[in-house]
Structure formats: C-alpha cells, structure tokens
Design a protein around this motif. Structure first.
Motif, short mmCIF file in Angstrom:
data_model
loop_
_atom_site.label_atom_id
_atom_site.label_comp_id
_atom_site.label_asym_id
_atom_site.label_seq_id
_atom_site.Cartn_x
_atom_site.Cartn_y
_atom_site.Cartn_z
N TYR A 19 0.83 -1.21 0.00
CA TYR A 19 0.00 0.00 0.00
C TYR A 19 0.87 1.26 0.00
O TYR A 19 0.61 2.19 -0.76
N ILE A 20 1.88 1.28 0.83
CA ILE A 20 2.80 2.43 0.89
C ILE A 20 3.47 2.63 -0.46
O ILE A 20 3.57 3.76 -0.96
N TYR A 21 3.92 1.55 -1.07
CA TYR A 21 4.59 1.63 -2.38
C TYR A 21 3.65 2.16 -3.46
O TYR A 21 4.01 3.03 -4.24
N VAL A 22 2.42 1.67 -3.47
CA VAL A 22 1.46 2.06 -4.51
C VAL A 22 1.05 3.52 -4.36
O VAL A 22 0.84 4.22 -5.35
N THR A 23 0.94 4.03 -3.15
CA THR A 23 0.45 5.39 -2.92
C THR A 23 1.55 6.43 -2.76
O THR A 23 1.24 7.61 -2.54
N GLN A 24 2.81 6.04 -2.89
CA GLN A 24 3.89 7.00 -2.62
C GLN A 24 3.90 8.17 -3.60
O GLN A 24 4.20 9.30 -3.22
N ASP A 25 3.55 7.94 -4.87
CA ASP A 25 3.55 9.03 -5.84
C ASP A 25 2.48 10.07 -5.53
O ASP A 25 2.74 11.28 -5.58
N ILE A 26 1.28 9.62 -5.19
CA ILE A 26 0.20 10.56 -4.90
C ILE A 26 0.48 11.32 -3.61
O ILE A 26 0.18 12.52 -3.50
N ARG A 27 1.08 10.65 -2.62
CA ARG A 27 1.42 11.35 -1.37
C ARG A 27 2.52 12.38 -1.60
O ARG A 27 2.49 13.46 -1.03
#
Length: 180
Positions: free
Chosen positions: A36-44
């Motif tokens: 989850y952290i990897y998938v959402t890192q760009d948007i964060r």
C-alpha cells in the motif's frame, strides 16, 4: 523406540502451529501494508509538493483538508487557515511528473467567506435536485474556473455537475456517465 503421544506433546505441537499461523498472518499484513505504501507513494509526494507550494505562495498556515481534482487538468485544492486564522481554499495547478505548474496563476487563494462553503452548496443542491442520491462534493477546477464538483446519482444514472466556487452558479453539465 516407540513414542507415546501424550496430551502434553499434542498441546505442544498445536502451540507451534498456532504460533506459526500467527507469524504468517502478521507477515502477510506487513507485506500488504508495505505494498500500500509503495502504490500510494507518488500521490502522497504530489500532495506534499502541492501543500508546500500552497504554504509558500499564499497565506496558508494550517492545512485541514486536501483534495485532488482531475477534470481538464490536475489540481490540488488545499483547505486550511491563513495567518489571521480565517478559513481559506488554495488551488494548486499541477503538471506531469507531480510538479507544480510554472507561471502566473499556478496557485490561487480565496477566503472561504468570499465563496460558497461546502454546507451552503449542499443546501443549494438539495433544493435544486431533491432526487439526487449518493452525492460526493469536492472542490476543483473546470475550464479554468474554481468550482465545486458534484458527483451524484439520479434515477439509476450517475452524473457530474459543476458549481462556481464564488457564487454557486451551475456551470458545465450535467455530464452523464454511461450505464454498464
């Protein structure tokens, strides 16, 4: 030598399997969390960039909410408080790669008192469209204007409708989403 199975041995064996099952479960949870952290890192990262730019270019001091709007272009809307503790909305236009758009008008700030609040626009919508269901209202941009973007259902169809932030006037739409 013949091994006799006693209750103690059976219980010891069950403890090992229970411990192993818990360890595997926790390992799977940790793996899902990291994914989850990897998938959402760009948007964060993009959200953080927009918030920092909003704080640099406007009087924003405290962030209470942030919204990503994608229609004609990508825009982050940061809601918060300014130096005088007044509620403000800051629109930050983005370009590819999670970078803030360069040039004039990339960051725009308005006092919430100068426009329609979320509560006010919801009341207006409920008066105009009493049959609207499952509403989601977010700030954004539409054709270069600062708007409230409404996503709603009415009579088995889903629609998008835009309302100007400043005066709540309906602009653009409703846009119908096709049924399956």
């Amino acid at each position: 030598m013949l091994r006799i199975r006693t209750r103690r041995n059976v219980w010891k064996n069950k403890k090992k399997w229970i411990f192993l099952a818990i360890a595997v479960f926790l390992l799977i949870l940790f793996g899902l969390y990291r994914y989850y952290i990897y998938v959402t890192q760009d948007i964060r990262a993009e959200e953080t960039t927009a918030i920092l730019k909003a704080k640099q270019e406007s009087g924003l001091v405290k962030v209470t909410e942030s919204y990503k709007s994608v229609w004609d272009s990508v825009c982050w809307v940061i809601e918060g408080l300014d130096k005088e503790n007044r509620p403000v909305m800051v629109w930050v236009r983005m370009e590819g790669g999670g970078k803030v758009k360069a040039g004039e008008g990339a960051v725009h700030q308005e006092l919430l008192a100068d426009g329609m609040s979320e509560t006010q626009i919801k009341q207006k919508i409920q008066q105009e469209m009493p049959d609207a269901d499952k509403m989601k209202l977010t700030p954004g941009m539409y054709n270069g204007e600062y708007v409230w973007q409404l996503f709603y259902r009415s009579k088995d169809h889903y629609y998008y409708q835009f309302y100007r932030f400043r005066d709540g006037k309906s602009i653009g739409g409703p846009f119908t989403l096709p049924n399956r």
